[in-house]
Design a protein around this motif. Sequence first.
Motif, PDB file in Angstrom:
ATOM      1  N   GLY A   1       0.806  -1.218   0.000  1.00  0.00           N
ATOM      2  CA  GLY A   1       0.000   0.000   0.000  1.00  0.00           C
ATOM      3  C   GLY A   1       0.841   1.270   0.000  1.00  0.00           C
ATOM      4  N   ALA A   2       0.254   2.339  -0.495  1.00  0.00           N
ATOM      5  CA  ALA A   2       0.939   3.637  -0.524  1.00  0.00           C
ATOM      6  C   ALA A   2       1.233   4.138   0.889  1.00  0.00           C
ATOM      7  CB  ALA A   2       0.095   4.661  -1.283  1.00  0.00           C
ATOM      8  N   ASN A   3       0.617   3.524   1.878  1.00  0.00           N
ATOM      9  CA  ASN A   3       0.823   3.912   3.274  1.00  0.00           C
ATOM     10  C   ASN A   3       2.032   3.213   3.899  1.00  0.00           C
ATOM     11  OD1 ASN A   3      -0.662   1.460   3.043  1.00  0.00           O
ATOM     12  ND2 ASN A   3      -1.381   1.637   5.140  1.00  0.00           N
ATOM     13  N   TYR A   4       2.911   2.645   3.067  1.00  0.00           N
ATOM     14  CA  TYR A   4       4.065   1.933   3.633  1.00  0.00           C
ATOM     15  C   TYR A   4       5.121   2.889   4.174  1.00  0.00           C
ATOM     16  CZ  TYR A   4       7.256   2.665  -0.375  1.00  0.00           C
ATOM     17  OH  TYR A   4       8.084   3.207  -1.322  1.00  0.00           O
ATOM     18  N   HIS A   5       5.854   2.362   5.124  1.00  0.00           N
ATOM     19  CA  HIS A   5       7.016   3.046   5.700  1.00  0.00           C
ATOM     20  C   HIS A   5       8.182   2.073   5.657  1.00  0.00           C
ATOM     21  CE1 HIS A   5       4.980   6.488   7.827  1.00  0.00           C
ATOM     22  NE2 HIS A   5       3.940   5.730   7.528  1.00  0.00           N
ATOM     23  N   ILE A   6       9.370   2.599   5.562  1.00  0.00           N
ATOM     24  CA  ILE A   6      10.577   1.794   5.751  1.00  0.00           C
ATOM     25  C   ILE A   6      10.859   1.863   7.243  1.00  0.00           C
ATOM     26  CG2 ILE A   6      13.056   1.620   5.292  1.00  0.00           C
ATOM     27  CD1 ILE A   6      12.482   2.895   2.526  1.00  0.00           C
ATOM     28  N   THR A   7      10.605   0.769   7.945  1.00  0.00           N
ATOM     29  CA  THR A   7      10.658   0.807   9.403  1.00  0.00           C
ATOM     30  C   THR A   7      11.967   0.294   9.985  1.00  0.00           C
ATOM     31  OG1 THR A   7       9.543  -1.322   9.477  1.00  0.00           O
ATOM     32  CG2 THR A   7       8.174   0.632   9.709  1.00  0.00           C
TER      33      THR A   7
ATOM     34  N   ILE B   1      15.480  -4.861   4.206  1.00  0.00           N
ATOM     35  CA  ILE B   1      14.704  -3.639   4.400  1.00  0.00           C
ATOM     36  C   ILE B   1      13.267  -4.029   4.739  1.00  0.00           C
ATOM     37  CG2 ILE B   1      13.853  -1.514   3.321  1.00  0.00           C
ATOM     38  CD1 ILE B   1      16.373  -1.633   1.508  1.00  0.00           C
ATOM     39  N   GLN B   2      12.812  -3.577   5.892  1.00  0.00           N
ATOM     40  CA  GLN B   2      11.471  -3.921   6.354  1.00  0.00           C
ATOM     41  C   GLN B   2      10.474  -2.854   5.912  1.00  0.00           C
ATOM     42  OE1 GLN B   2      10.157  -3.659  10.650  1.00  0.00           O
ATOM     43  NE2 GLN B   2      10.416  -5.881  10.432  1.00  0.00           N
TER      44      GLN B   2
ATOM     45  N   LYS C   1      17.189  -7.919   0.334  1.00  0.00           N
ATOM     46  CA  LYS C   1      15.875  -8.525   0.525  1.00  0.00           C
ATOM     47  C   LYS C   1      14.956  -7.511   1.197  1.00  0.00           C
ATOM     48  CE  LYS C   1      17.339 -13.314   1.049  1.00  0.00           C
ATOM     49  NZ  LYS C   1      17.340 -14.471   1.962  1.00  0.00           N
ATOM     50  N   PHE C   2      13.668  -7.748   1.029  1.00  0.00           N
ATOM     51  CA  PHE C   2      12.656  -6.933   1.693  1.00  0.00           C
ATOM     52  C   PHE C   2      11.820  -7.848   2.576  1.00  0.00           C
ATOM     53  CE2 PHE C   2      13.891  -4.413  -1.870  1.00  0.00           C
ATOM     54  CZ  PHE C   2      13.862  -3.122  -1.382  1.00  0.00           C
TER      55      PHE C   2
ATOM     56  N   PHE D   1      13.035 -11.272  -2.369  1.00  0.00           N
ATOM     57  CA  PHE D   1      14.144 -10.705  -3.135  1.00  0.00           C
ATOM     58  C   PHE D   1      13.589  -9.944  -4.332  1.00  0.00           C
ATOM     59  CE2 PHE D   1      13.379 -14.771  -5.114  1.00  0.00           C
ATOM     60  CZ  PHE D   1      13.601 -14.550  -6.463  1.00  0.00           C
ATOM     61  N   VAL D   2      14.407  -9.078  -4.913  1.00  0.00           N
ATOM     62  CA  VAL D   2      13.986  -8.310  -6.089  1.00  0.00           C
ATOM     63  C   VAL D   2      14.192  -9.202  -7.309  1.00  0.00           C
ATOM     64  CG1 VAL D   2      14.330  -6.224  -7.461  1.00  0.00           C
ATOM     65  CG2 VAL D   2      14.631  -6.137  -4.972  1.00  0.00           C
ATOM     66  N   ASN D   3      13.092  -9.549  -7.940  1.00  0.00           N
ATOM     67  CA  ASN D   3      13.115 -10.418  -9.107  1.00  0.00           C
ATOM     68  C   ASN D   3      13.302  -9.608 -10.388  1.00  0.00           C
ATOM     69  OD1 ASN D   3      12.877 -13.001 -10.305  1.00  0.00           O
ATOM     70  ND2 ASN D   3      10.758 -12.585 -10.816  1.00  0.00           N
ATOM     71  N   ASP D   4      12.774  -8.387 -10.388  1.00  0.00           N
ATOM     72  CA  ASP D   4      12.827  -7.540 -11.578  1.00  0.00           C
ATOM     73  C   ASP D   4      12.332  -6.145 -11.175  1.00  0.00           C
ATOM     74  OD1 ASP D   4      13.199  -6.835 -14.228  1.00  0.00           O
ATOM     75  OD2 ASP D   4      11.530  -8.029 -15.003  1.00  0.00           O
ATOM     76  N   PHE D   5      12.380  -5.217 -12.109  1.00  0.00           N
ATOM     77  CA  PHE D   5      11.769  -3.910 -11.890  1.00  0.00           C
ATOM     78  C   PHE D   5      11.145  -3.449 -13.190  1.00  0.00           C
ATOM     79  CE2 PHE D   5      15.945  -2.656 -13.375  1.00  0.00           C
ATOM     80  CZ  PHE D   5      15.704  -1.540 -14.163  1.00  0.00           C
ATOM     81  N   GLU D   6      10.217  -2.504 -13.055  1.00  0.00           N
ATOM     82  CA  GLU D   6       9.507  -1.987 -14.214  1.00  0.00           C
ATOM     83  C   GLU D   6       9.279  -0.494 -14.012  1.00  0.00           C
ATOM     84  OE1 GLU D   6       5.143  -2.633 -16.381  1.00  0.00           O
ATOM     85  OE2 GLU D   6       5.590  -3.672 -14.516  1.00  0.00           O
ATOM     86  N   LEU D   7       9.408   0.258 -15.091  1.00  0.00           N
ATOM     87  CA  LEU D   7       9.045   1.668 -15.074  1.00  0.00           C
ATOM     88  C   LEU D   7       7.682   1.769 -15.717  1.00  0.00           C
ATOM     89  CD1 LEU D   7      12.396   3.273 -16.218  1.00  0.00           C
ATOM     90  CD2 LEU D   7      11.429   3.263 -13.918  1.00  0.00           C
ATOM     91  N   LYS D   8       6.744   2.356 -14.979  1.00  0.00           N
ATOM     92  CA  LYS D   8       5.381   2.488 -15.484  1.00  0.00           C
ATOM     93  C   LYS D   8       4.895   3.882 -15.118  1.00  0.00           C
ATOM     94  CE  LYS D   8       1.198  -0.265 -15.710  1.00  0.00           C
ATOM     95  NZ  LYS D   8       0.527  -1.466 -15.194  1.00  0.00           N
ATOM     96  N   GLY D   9       4.819   4.756 -16.107  1.00  0.00           N
ATOM     97  CA  GLY D   9       4.437   6.135 -15.837  1.00  0.00           C
ATOM     98  C   GLY D   9       5.432   6.775 -14.897  1.00  0.00           C
ATOM     99  N   ASN D  10       4.936   7.303 -13.782  1.00  0.00           N
ATOM    100  CA  ASN D  10       5.778   7.972 -12.794  1.00  0.00           C
ATOM    101  C   ASN D  10       6.233   7.020 -11.690  1.00  0.00           C
ATOM    102  OD1 ASN D  10       7.059  10.275 -11.733  1.00  0.00           O
ATOM    103  ND2 ASN D  10       5.418  10.529 -10.240  1.00  0.00           N
ATOM    104  N   GLN D  11       6.147   5.701 -11.926  1.00  0.00           N
ATOM    105  CA  GLN D  11       6.471   4.733 -10.884  1.00  0.00           C
ATOM    106  C   GLN D  11       7.658   3.846 -11.257  1.00  0.00           C
ATOM    107  OE1 GLN D  11       2.782   2.550 -10.409  1.00  0.00           O
ATOM    108  NE2 GLN D  11       2.043   3.977  -8.869  1.00  0.00           N
ATOM    109  N   LEU D  12       8.487   3.602 -10.258  1.00  0.00           N
ATOM    110  CA  LEU D  12       9.510   2.565 -10.329  1.00  0.00           C
ATOM    111  C   LEU D  12       8.932   1.410  -9.511  1.00  0.00           C
ATOM    112  CD1 LEU D  12      12.310   1.313 -10.820  1.00  0.00           C
ATOM    113  CD2 LEU D  12      13.113   2.558  -8.790  1.00  0.00           C
TER     114      LEU D  12
END
Length: 167
Positions: free
Chosen positions: A29-35, A59-60, A99-100, A113-124
């Motif tokens: 969710g957009a309400n996430y924090h890196i805690t 990273i939690q 890892k997350f 783990f990070v499997n891949d990434f995508e750029l979509k509009g204004n989002q990474l």
Amino acid sequence: MKTHEFFTLLEHYKDKALVFEYEPNAFVGANYHITEIKHVVIDTVDCGSQTDNWNETLIQLWESPNEKDKTAFMTVFKALGILKKVGKIKSYDFDAELKFEYSNEHFHTAQLFVNDFELKGNQLILKLAIKKTDCKAKTVCGVQDVEKQVEVEVTTEPCCAPDGNCC
């Protein structure tokens, strides 16, 4: 993905929103924090008595129940600021695996783990995935891959018996 690859990726896309996909079409969710950021040292002995060690950056991510209606995701710039601040307090091993750690009411706590990434509009969008557990001592313990498994003579003493080859 190594920690240094993650930092490099973030440096290239500072103007984007940072979004995490923890399952196909399921997003943190957009309400996430890196805690919390954990600098983890893994020091192991497997069931074949083989030792190994490596470092991980964990990273939690946590979704704040007080911000459930939030729609704007954290920016890469802000996340990078948090990560750099942590690095001034405790240095990163930039060769460490990244890892997350995440969970929500519909998804169990997991290290992803990070499997891949995508750029979509204004989002990474970081596409996260689960790595299944596996036996690292297959050769020592005589474990065959399921795909390659053939009929094997059954012995009276399994690999993991108290006086067996491993464990």
